[in-house]
Design an enzyme around this catalytic site. Sequence first.
Site, PDB file in Angstrom:
ATOM      1  N   TYR A  53      -5.081  53.502 -42.988  1.00  0.00           N
ATOM      2  CA  TYR A  53      -3.420  53.244 -42.460  1.00  0.00           C
ATOM      3  C   TYR A  53      -2.589  53.294 -43.714  1.00  0.00           C
ATOM      4  CZ  TYR A  53      -5.136  49.762 -38.894  1.00  0.00           C
ATOM      5  OH  TYR A  53      -5.297  49.388 -37.745  1.00  0.00           O
ATOM      6  N   SER A 235      -2.345  45.012 -30.495  1.00  0.00           N
ATOM      7  CA  SER A 235      -1.656  46.020 -29.580  1.00  0.00           C
ATOM      8  C   SER A 235      -1.764  45.773 -27.871  1.00  0.00           C
ATOM      9  CB  SER A 235      -2.423  47.151 -29.510  1.00  0.00           C
ATOM     10  OG  SER A 235      -1.498  47.833 -28.571  1.00  0.00           O
ATOM     11  N   LEU A 237       1.105  43.888 -27.288  1.00  0.00           N
ATOM     12  CA  LEU A 237       2.414  44.776 -26.858  1.00  0.00           C
ATOM     13  C   LEU A 237       2.618  45.963 -26.332  1.00  0.00           C
ATOM     14  CD1 LEU A 237       4.773  42.385 -29.217  1.00  0.00           C
ATOM     15  CD2 LEU A 237       4.051  41.910 -26.977  1.00  0.00           C
ATOM     16  N   PHE A 239       2.436  48.426 -27.997  1.00  0.00           N
ATOM     17  CA  PHE A 239       3.242  50.018 -28.642  1.00  0.00           C
ATOM     18  C   PHE A 239       4.869  49.103 -27.885  1.00  0.00           C
ATOM     19  CE2 PHE A 239       1.077  53.447 -30.685  1.00  0.00           C
ATOM     20  CZ  PHE A 239       0.034  52.789 -31.341  1.00  0.00           C
ATOM     21  N   GLY A 240       4.330  48.389 -28.024  1.00  0.00           N
ATOM     22  CA  GLY A 240       6.055  47.357 -27.878  1.00  0.00           C
ATOM     23  C   GLY A 240       6.510  48.409 -26.138  1.00  0.00           C
ATOM     24  N   LEU A 242       5.639  46.634 -23.558  1.00  0.00           N
ATOM     25  CA  LEU A 242       5.828  45.429 -22.992  1.00  0.00           C
ATOM     26  C   LEU A 242       7.175  44.183 -23.746  1.00  0.00           C
ATOM     27  CD1 LEU A 242       1.917  44.835 -22.269  1.00  0.00           C
ATOM     28  CD2 LEU A 242       2.811  44.318 -21.115  1.00  0.00           C
ATOM     29  N   LYS A 245      11.887  47.179 -24.182  1.00  0.00           N
ATOM     30  CA  LYS A 245      12.803  47.541 -24.579  1.00  0.00           C
ATOM     31  C   LYS A 245      12.941  48.723 -24.397  1.00  0.00           C
ATOM     32  CE  LYS A 245      10.777  49.113 -29.770  1.00  0.00           C
ATOM     33  NZ  LYS A 245       9.842  48.639 -30.408  1.00  0.00           N
TER      34      LYS A 245
END
Length: 348
Positions: A53, A235, A237, A239-240, A242, A245
């Site tokens: 990371y 994960s 969500l 990667f967003g 869910l 947005k």
Amino acid sequence: MQRTQLGRTGLSVSKVCLGTMTFGEQNSEADAHAQLDVALERGINFIDTAEMYPVMPRAETQGATERFIGSWLKKTGRRAEVVLATKAAGPNPNVHWVRGPQRNFDRANLRQAVEDSLRRLQTDYIDLYQLHWPSRNLPIFGANQFNPRAERDAVPIEETLAALGELVEEGKIRHIGVSNESAWGVCEFVKLSETKGLPRIASIQNLYNLTARAFETSLLDEACFREDVSLLAYSPLAFGQLTAKYLDDPKAHGRLTIFPAAWSPRYLRPAVLAACAEYAALARAHGMTPAQMALAWVYSRWFVGSTIIGATTLTQLNENIDALEVKLPDEVVARIDEIHARFTNPGQ
């Protein structure tokens, strides 16, 4: 904050784990420290990171996430209050800068990886040391079919466990886990630990969200239940996706718009978008935000030991933690399963 025991260890971890892969890319060092402060204030004692990371992975930033956590530990002196988990990267030519192109899970590589992480984290020990993905051929990160023709040379699991055992004996790591593993892999790790007197895996960190429920459809849930291996769900969500947005604004700021689309194409599949739209509509019809419902689903599953959440703002972080208090009505759970039957694991 609810806590649970990790595998057969004595580690008591919060049901919500702070994921940190944005530290050093989307989040500055000051941002990272603020998130860590809030997480502990909210009762989170579990922090997950990795030598690879932040993401997206780049040679220029690799290791920054662990360094930011290390500077926070040094500044605050709160090492004893947290269960600290990190991961060793497996073989992958696309991230050749992490310990070089011969990176694998042999004795020399694992020792170097642990020593490097300890230095960056500014600590003497790691509570949970995980293998980020297998040494052997296994479909991961969006590949979802096993291909025998992709077989490659791999470090035997017994050899890896023996190397980790030395590091446990030396006190550099306390417990071990796997990530992006299969039911066969879990059973093989457990079998070898028990027959050879080697360290036993405590956890498996695998993908799990409303668009990717293979953990419960591949019998991994049974294998982990019977072998006392805790799932650390990552994960949650997608990667967003869910959160809806991107559904509301296709150009919304986030990983799927600021990084190249080729980096994580699975979350851009038409079936993922269609499923997320239905989940979002269901959540809103019942007075929840899409993110609340998606997280509440993962938090409530019986086989989830802890859920790894990530955020780029403190507002997002607090909202994600607050979702732990959301209880899904039976009607919503039934509708989720109905949507899943029509869109089965499109994000897997």
